[in-house]
Design a protein around this motif. Structure first.
Motif, mmCIF file in Angstrom:
data_model
loop_
_atom_site.group_PDB
_atom_site.id
_atom_site.type_symbol
_atom_site.label_atom_id
_atom_site.label_comp_id
_atom_site.label_asym_id
_atom_site.label_seq_id
_atom_site.Cartn_x
_atom_site.Cartn_y
_atom_site.Cartn_z
ATOM 1 N N VAL A 193 23.462 18.184 71.528
ATOM 2 C CA VAL A 193 24.680 18.851 71.047
ATOM 3 C C VAL A 193 25.774 18.737 72.109
ATOM 4 O O VAL A 193 26.935 18.440 71.795
ATOM 5 C CB VAL A 193 24.391 20.329 70.715
ATOM 6 C CG1 VAL A 193 25.672 21.074 70.395
ATOM 7 C CG2 VAL A 193 23.425 20.417 69.550
ATOM 8 N N HIS A 194 25.399 18.929 73.394
ATOM 9 C CA HIS A 194 26.441 18.849 74.420
ATOM 10 C C HIS A 194 26.978 17.428 74.556
ATOM 11 O O HIS A 194 28.105 17.230 75.001
ATOM 12 C CB HIS A 194 25.928 19.375 75.771
ATOM 13 C CG HIS A 194 24.844 18.539 76.388
ATOM 14 N ND1 HIS A 194 23.555 18.541 75.938
ATOM 15 C CD2 HIS A 194 24.876 17.654 77.394
ATOM 16 C CE1 HIS A 194 22.832 17.701 76.664
ATOM 17 N NE2 HIS A 194 23.610 17.154 77.552
ATOM 18 N N CYS A 212 29.637 22.400 76.021
ATOM 19 C CA CYS A 212 28.658 23.035 76.899
ATOM 20 C C CYS A 212 28.553 22.227 78.192
ATOM 21 O O CYS A 212 28.500 21.002 78.144
ATOM 22 C CB CYS A 212 27.302 23.076 76.187
ATOM 23 S SG CYS A 212 26.003 23.787 77.194
ATOM 24 N N VAL A 224 29.742 26.905 70.826
ATOM 25 C CA VAL A 224 28.529 26.112 71.087
ATOM 26 C C VAL A 224 27.666 26.867 72.093
ATOM 27 O O VAL A 224 26.469 27.036 71.923
ATOM 28 C CB VAL A 224 28.891 24.726 71.663
ATOM 29 C CG1 VAL A 224 27.649 24.019 72.183
ATOM 30 C CG2 VAL A 224 29.557 23.878 70.604
ATOM 31 N N ASN A 225 28.302 27.335 73.158
ATOM 32 C CA ASN A 225 27.618 28.127 74.174
ATOM 33 C C ASN A 225 28.553 29.299 74.478
ATOM 34 O O ASN A 225 29.372 29.242 75.404
ATOM 35 C CB ASN A 225 27.349 27.270 75.419
ATOM 36 C CG ASN A 225 26.525 28.014 76.438
ATOM 37 O OD1 ASN A 225 26.552 29.246 76.497
ATOM 38 N ND2 ASN A 225 25.789 27.290 77.251
ATOM 39 N N ASN A 230 26.049 22.730 80.389
ATOM 40 C CA ASN A 230 24.643 22.563 80.751
ATOM 41 C C ASN A 230 24.179 21.195 80.284
ATOM 42 O O ASN A 230 24.885 20.510 79.530
ATOM 43 C CB ASN A 230 23.775 23.638 80.085
ATOM 44 C CG ASN A 230 23.958 24.991 80.740
ATOM 45 O OD1 ASN A 230 24.537 25.083 81.810
ATOM 46 N ND2 ASN A 230 23.465 26.031 80.098
ATOM 47 N N SER A 231 22.980 20.807 80.691
ATOM 48 C CA SER A 231 22.461 19.544 80.162
ATOM 49 C C SER A 231 20.960 19.692 79.959
ATOM 50 O O SER A 231 20.165 19.033 80.637
ATOM 51 C CB SER A 231 22.799 18.384 81.092
ATOM 52 O OG SER A 231 22.611 18.780 82.428
ATOM 53 N N CYS A 232 20.597 20.585 79.048
ATOM 54 C CA CYS A 232 19.181 20.775 78.725
ATOM 55 C C CYS A 232 18.635 19.428 78.246
ATOM 56 O O CYS A 232 19.301 18.730 77.470
ATOM 57 C CB CYS A 232 19.027 21.842 77.651
ATOM 58 S SG CYS A 232 19.816 23.377 78.148
ATOM 59 N N GLU A 292 23.440 32.342 75.112
ATOM 60 C CA GLU A 292 22.564 31.710 76.109
ATOM 61 C C GLU A 292 22.339 32.709 77.241
ATOM 62 O O GLU A 292 23.295 33.357 77.709
ATOM 63 C CB GLU A 292 23.226 30.447 76.662
ATOM 64 C CG GLU A 292 23.205 29.271 75.712
ATOM 65 C CD GLU A 292 21.817 28.679 75.524
ATOM 66 O OE1 GLU A 292 20.954 28.860 76.395
ATOM 67 O OE2 GLU A 292 21.608 28.039 74.480
ATOM 68 N N ARG A 307 16.312 24.018 81.693
ATOM 69 C CA ARG A 307 16.957 25.322 81.451
ATOM 70 C C ARG A 307 17.310 25.891 82.819
ATOM 71 O O ARG A 307 16.628 25.639 83.814
ATOM 72 C CB ARG A 307 16.019 26.270 80.688
ATOM 73 C CG ARG A 307 15.633 25.764 79.320
ATOM 74 C CD ARG A 307 16.781 25.732 78.369
ATOM 75 N NE ARG A 307 17.082 27.026 77.774
ATOM 76 C CZ ARG A 307 18.138 27.252 76.992
ATOM 77 N NH1 ARG A 307 19.012 26.288 76.725
ATOM 78 N NH2 ARG A 307 18.349 28.438 76.480
ATOM 79 N N TYR A 327 16.485 18.347 76.210
ATOM 80 C CA TYR A 327 16.129 18.053 74.818
ATOM 81 C C TYR A 327 17.356 18.010 73.917
ATOM 82 O O TYR A 327 17.260 17.711 72.744
ATOM 83 C CB TYR A 327 15.164 19.125 74.274
ATOM 84 C CG TYR A 327 15.671 20.531 74.481
ATOM 85 C CD1 TYR A 327 16.589 21.085 73.610
ATOM 86 C CD2 TYR A 327 15.261 21.291 75.570
ATOM 87 C CE1 TYR A 327 17.090 22.364 73.812
ATOM 88 C CE2 TYR A 327 15.747 22.560 75.782
ATOM 89 C CZ TYR A 327 16.662 23.087 74.895
ATOM 90 O OH TYR A 327 17.173 24.345 75.099
ATOM 91 N N CYS A 328 18.520 18.349 74.452
ATOM 92 C CA CYS A 328 19.671 18.657 73.598
ATOM 93 C C CYS A 328 20.661 17.507 73.541
ATOM 94 O O CYS A 328 21.012 16.918 74.560
ATOM 95 C CB CYS A 328 20.376 19.889 74.150
ATOM 96 S SG CYS A 328 21.896 20.285 73.268
HETATM 97 S S1 SF4 Z 1 20.698 23.484 74.492
HETATM 98 FE FE1 SF4 Z 1 22.562 24.701 74.421
HETATM 99 S S2 SF4 Z 1 22.848 25.270 76.602
HETATM 100 FE FE2 SF4 Z 1 21.502 23.523 76.610
HETATM 101 S S3 SF4 Z 1 22.870 21.729 76.749
HETATM 102 FE FE3 SF4 Z 1 22.476 22.077 74.545
HETATM 103 S S4 SF4 Z 1 24.222 23.265 73.840
HETATM 104 FE FE4 SF4 Z 1 24.146 23.443 76.123
#
Ligand code: SF4
Length: 435
Positions: free
Chosen positions: A163-164, A154, A198-199, A156-158, A233, A271, A160-161
């Motif tokens: 995962v990326h 992904c 993932v996205n 993006n760089s939300c 997303e 977001r 709270y996340c």
């Molecule tokens: S929440 Fe989803 S869209 Fe946002 S950075 Fe994480 S994987 Fe990417």
């Protein structure tokens, strides 16, 4: 020899686990569930919440006390040492080497034939050829639906996340390879295939976005196949994708990580869309099918979520008429910008809000099911229990088939009408013939 692949987390993880399980089945191993006294456990972990990590640790301890255990996945990528301390005959393979495990079964079989212990064989495994798109299961041990991974990572760089952080930059599988894999599964008898990533809406191969991929698939597949998307997303849903989703083979079930209904919160957590944009996308999604199942992920207690912001979120979710909400209380994740956030919401408030939204979800879901009574639908037959066949409709609603044809079997596609809702299921009255 028996192997159990135990999975936590998203559909993408489920999809990757199925490919691992399939690689073991092809080498003659018996793939068993978590209580199947396996000789080897593989735990595919998730890092999205601290709860998912806690559960992983609990299961890893339990499995490692029984048999050699190998741990991989997003949590294993970020906390290798913490996991290694959980047991004796335990190996950690970080996410960036997870795809190598697709060759593990063949390696173990050779080791077993030369009388090495299972754990010795495991430790001597060192393959380095596979890529993140080599997961391509031909059979599915833990699900009745087929999955294909088309995207990873992904951009993006939300805030709270993580995962990326674990999965890295976005990458996409070439459309022609996706088509080949869908056709293989179609030829193997699968009627419904879920595309995962993932996205997923960040899918972009040579400037062909997800809409372009779907156009390619739909132009080359028969009328019997059904396609479903894992979560989408909102920020990359464009006109081309919306157009492709109108095709009747695209299933009327959309899962959107909304996360909050307040512009202030969305901006605070990085977001990339506003509420005005979100409303527009959702309105269009709702009208391209007849009352599609619209599910939302929502996080309660995000920094900047005061009473007013929570009220905004609640009103938005209620007014918009989602069909179900997946509610996650915010848990600050290490290595993310919100880990040390000063404007955190007290946990008791966060949990109370989660309860309020879960109650709302129950109401919204009930209302959605009642609206389906009498509507035409398609169902994929799943399993038989206590003399009845059960299945899943295109909108992802679980059904009990009240008049299944005598020739009904798992995987069959049936046309019919939604009947009444009973305690756990909607009734489904089949027209009596396969489509
Ligand atoms: S929440 Fe989803 S869209 Fe946002 S950075 Fe994480 S994987 Fe990417």
């Amino acid at each position: 020899m028996k192997v159990c692949v135990y999975t936590l987390g998203c559909r993408l993880n489920q999809c990757e686990s199925e490919a691992l399980a399939d690689s073991f089945a092809q080498e003659g191993f018996e793939v068993v569930p978590e209580n199947g006294n396996a000789d080897l456990y593989i735990v595919n972990t998730c890092t999205v919440t601290s709860k998912a990590e806690q559960k992983a640790r609990r299961m890893i301890r339990r499995f490692a006390a029984e048999a050699p255990t190998l741990v991989t996945g997003c949590y294993a990528q970020l906390n290798q040492e913490e996991i290694e301390a959980l047991g004796e005959e335990l190996l950690v393979v970080p996410l960036d080497k997870k795809a190598h495990l697709l060759k593990l079964a063949a390696h173990l079989r050779v080791g077993i034939e030369s009388s090495l212990s299972l754990f010795e064989s495991l430790k001597s495994f060192n393959d380095s050829e596979a890529t993140v798109f080599d997961y391509a299961a031909a059979s599915f041990s833990y699900h009745s639906r087929a999955y294909i991974k088309v995207q990873d990572g992904c951009d993006n760089s939300c805030a709270y996340c993580r995962v990326h952080i674990a999965r890295g930059k976005a990458q996409s599988l070439e459309g022609s390879v996706v088509l080949e894999r869908v056709k293989e599964l179609e030829a193997a008898g699968f009627k419904e295939i879920m595309l995962t990533g993932v996205n997923l809406t960040m899918y972009d191969h040579e400037r062909e976005g997800l809409g372009g991929l779907l156009e390619l698939l739909l132009a080359n597949l028969g009328s019997d196949i059904r396609l479903r998307l894992s979560s989408m997303e909102p920020d990359h849903i464009d006109d081309r994708l919306l157009e492709a989703l109108k095709d009747p083979r695209m299933q009327p079930h959309f899962h959107i990580p909304v996360q909050s209904g307040s512009d202030r919160v969305l901006e605070r957590v990085g977001r990339t869309y506003t509420m005005a944009q979100l409303r527009e996308i959702l309105t269009r999604l709702k009208t391209i099918k007849d009352d599609p199942f619209l599910a939302a992920d929502v996080i309660t207690g995000l920094p900047a979520e005061g009473e007013a912001e929570f009220e905004e979120t609640y009103s938005f979710l209620e007014e918009f008429g989602f069909s179900a909400l997946h509610v996650f209380p915010f848990s600050p994740r290490p290595d993310t910008p919100l880990f040390e956030a000063k404007d955190r919401v007290p946990e008791s408030v966060r949990d109370e809000r989660a309860k309020i939204l879960r109650d709302l979800s129950t109401r919204l879901h009930h209302a959605y099911l009642l609206r389906q009574v009498g509507k035409e639908a398609e169902v994929i037959v799943q399993n038989r229990k206590g003399g009845s066949w059960y299945g899943v409709a295109g909108n992802y609603v679980d059904v009990q088939i009240v008049n299944a044809p005598l020739f009904a079997e798992r995987g069959m596609l049936l046309g019919g009408v939604f009947g009444q809702k009973n305690d756990r299921f909607m009734e489904f009255i089949a027209h009596g013939a396969t489509l």
